[in-house]
Design an enzyme around this catalytic site. Structure first.
Site, PDB file in Angstrom:
ATOM      1  N   GLU A   8       8.618  73.314  34.025  1.00 54.40           N
ATOM      2  CA  GLU A   8       7.512  73.914  33.283  1.00 54.40           C
ATOM      3  C   GLU A   8       7.816  75.313  32.784  1.00 54.40           C
ATOM      4  O   GLU A   8       6.940  76.162  32.711  1.00 54.40           O
ATOM      5  CB  GLU A   8       6.278  73.955  34.185  1.00 54.40           C
ATOM      6  N   ASP A  10       9.285  78.278  30.103  1.00 58.54           N
ATOM      7  CA  ASP A  10       9.420  78.527  28.681  1.00 58.54           C
ATOM      8  C   ASP A  10      10.815  78.150  28.234  1.00 58.54           C
ATOM      9  O   ASP A  10      11.791  78.391  28.944  1.00 58.54           O
ATOM     10  CB  ASP A  10       9.195  80.007  28.376  1.00 58.54           C
ATOM     11  N   ILE A 154       8.106  78.251  36.797  1.00 60.76           N
ATOM     12  CA  ILE A 154       6.954  77.602  36.181  1.00 60.76           C
ATOM     13  C   ILE A 154       6.508  78.478  35.020  1.00 60.76           C
ATOM     14  O   ILE A 154       6.789  79.665  34.982  1.00 60.76           O
ATOM     15  CB  ILE A 154       5.806  77.335  37.177  1.00 60.76           C
ATOM     16  N   ASP A 155       5.841  77.856  34.090  1.00 64.68           N
ATOM     17  CA  ASP A 155       5.447  78.542  32.867  1.00 64.68           C
ATOM     18  C   ASP A 155       4.574  79.748  33.173  1.00 64.68           C
ATOM     19  O   ASP A 155       3.837  79.777  34.167  1.00 64.68           O
ATOM     20  CB  ASP A 155       4.698  77.548  31.985  1.00 64.68           C
ATOM     21  N   LYS A 156       4.647  80.743  32.323  1.00 69.23           N
ATOM     22  CA  LYS A 156       3.891  81.983  32.512  1.00 69.23           C
ATOM     23  C   LYS A 156       2.411  81.722  32.744  1.00 69.23           C
ATOM     24  O   LYS A 156       1.781  82.330  33.624  1.00 69.23           O
ATOM     25  CB  LYS A 156       4.074  82.884  31.284  1.00 69.23           C
TER      26      LYS A 156
END
Length: 335
Positions: A8, A10, A154-156
Site C-alpha cells: 500500500e 506510494d 503503508i500509504d500516507k
C-alpha cells in the site's frame, strides 16, 4: 533497505536513475519532443523531462537536444536520468503511539496523513523523522539510508499497524519474513457498495499504470503477482443492493496499492479514495463521509502478526479504527 514486498505504498519516485533509450519511429516523428518522450516513458513526467532537457541530459545521435518544444525526429534518443539524492532525515519530536518496543524492533499505530519516509517535497514530519528522535542511534540503518529500519510501508493516508527494525539482525529477519509472505496482515476497508460474492479471493498482477504514473493497475501480462482474500463483515443500506460495506482484507502478498486496486477492480473501491474511487457513492453515503470528516481512503491496517526475528516469540497486534473511520461506521449503520 525496505523489503520488495512493500504494501500500500506510494509508487516509487519517478526516475530511479540510469540511461534510458527511446526509439521514435518514422511515422511518429513530428510530435513535440517532450510530449513524445513522456508518452514513451510513463515513469517520467513531462515536467521532469523538460528539466532533463534543460540540463542537457537528453541527446539525439550523441548530441544534446536544446529544447523540448521542437519536433521529435525519427531515431534513438538517450535520456540520462541521474539517481535520486538520498534523503537525510532529521530527528523530530513527533508523538508516536507505540504498541510494542524492545531492543530490536518497534511496533506503532500510524495515524493517517503521516508519510512513512521522506521524499522530495515531503522531507519532514514522516515516521522516519519521528523514529530517529524516538530511537536515537539504535535505529537500524542510520548512516545515509533514506528509510532506516523501515521494512514495509503503508500509504500516507492509510492508518494502522507498522513495524520498524532497530537493529541490523531484526532488519534482516523482518525483511525475510515479508519477502516470504510469512506475516499476518488484515486491513479493514469501507467500500462503495458491497463486493460480490460476499467473500472470496482477488488475484491479479499489479503494475504501474501506463496512462498515469501515479497509479497502479491490474495487468494481464507482466506486473507482480498479487493476492487478496476478502470477507464482507457488514453491509449497510438495502439488503438487495447495499450502499456501502465493511470489508476485511487478508493479504497473501503485499504490492503497492494492492487492496485499493483489487477492491476497485470489483467495482467496490474504498470510500474516499481520491485515486481509485471512480464513481460517486449514494447521497446518504456522501453525507456520512462528510459528517465523519473522512478526507482520505477508508482503509486501516488493523492486524499485524509475525514471529519475532530475534527471540522467536509470536507477536500479534491489533489497532482499533481511527476516529474518522469509527464515526463513518456509526453513521453508515443508520442507513
Amino acid at each position: 533497505m525496505a523489503s520488495e514486498d512493500d504494501l500500500e505504498a506510494d509508487p516509487a519516485p519517478e526516475g530511479a536513475g540510469g540511461l534510458l533509450s527511446v526509439e521514435i519511429a518514422a511515422d511518429q516523428a513530428g510530435e513535440r519532443l517532450d510530449k513524445a518522450l513522456a508518452r514513451r516513458l510513463p515513469e517520467l513526467s513531462r515536467a521532469r523531462l523538460q528539466a532533463l532537457i534543460a540540463e542537457r541530459r537528453v541527446s539525439f545521435q550523441g548530441r544534446p537536444v536544446t529544447g523540448g518544444s521542437g519536433k521529435a525526429q525519427a531515431g534513438t534518443y538517450a535520456v540520462d536520468v541521474p539517481p535520486p539524492e538520498p534523503a537525510e532525515p532529521q530527528p523530530e519530536a513527533i508523538p508516536l503511539t507505540v504498541l510494542y518496543e524492545d531492543a530490536d524492533l518497534i511496533v506503532l499505530d500510524k495515524p493517517p496523513g503521516m508519510a512513512m519516509h521522506p521524499a522530495p517535497g515531503s522531507e519532514a514530519g514522516t515516521l522516519v523523522n519521528a523514529l530517529l528522535h524516538h530511537c536515537g542511534d539504535s535505529l537500524s540503518g542510520i548512516g545515509g539510508v533514506a528509510r532506516p529500519g523501515i521494512v514495509h510501508r503503508i500509504d500516507k493516508e492509510t492508518s494502522g499497524v507498522v513495524v520498524a527494525a532497530k537493529t541490523d539482525a531484526a532488519h534482516q529477519g523482518l525483511s525475510a519474513l515479508f519477502a516470504a509472505h510469512d506475516i499476518e496482515r488484515v486491513y479493514v476497508a469501507f467500500t462503495r457498495g458491497a463486493p460480490y460474492p460476499t467473500r472470496g479471493t482477488i488475484e491479479g498482477a499489479i503494475a504501474r499504470s501506463t496512462s498515469d504514473r501515479k497509479k497502479m493497475a491490474m495487468v494481464k501480462t507482466g506486473g507482480r503477482h498479487a493476492v487478496t482474500h476478502y470477507k464482507t463483515e457488514r453491509a449497510f443500506g438495502p439488503q438487495e443492493k447495499p450502499l456501502a460495506a465493511r470489508v476485511a482484507c487478508r493479504l497473501e502478498t503485499g504490492r503497492t496499492h494492492q487492496i485499493r486496486v483489487h477492491l476497485a477492480s470489483k467495482g467496490t473501491p474504498c470510500l474516499g479514495d481520491p485515486v481509485y474511487g471512480s464513481g460517486s457513492p449514494a447521497p446518504a453515503v456522501r453525507a456520512a463521509i462528510a459528517e465523519a470528516g473522512l478526507a482520505r481512503q477508508a482503509l486501516h491496517a488493523a492486524v499485524l502478526g509475525f514471529r519475532h526475528p530475534v527471540t522467536g516469540e509470536v507477536l500479534r497486534f491489533e489497532s482499533p479504527l481511527p476516529p474518522d473511520m469509527a464515526k463513518l461506521e456509526d453513521l453508515l449503520s443508520a442507513l
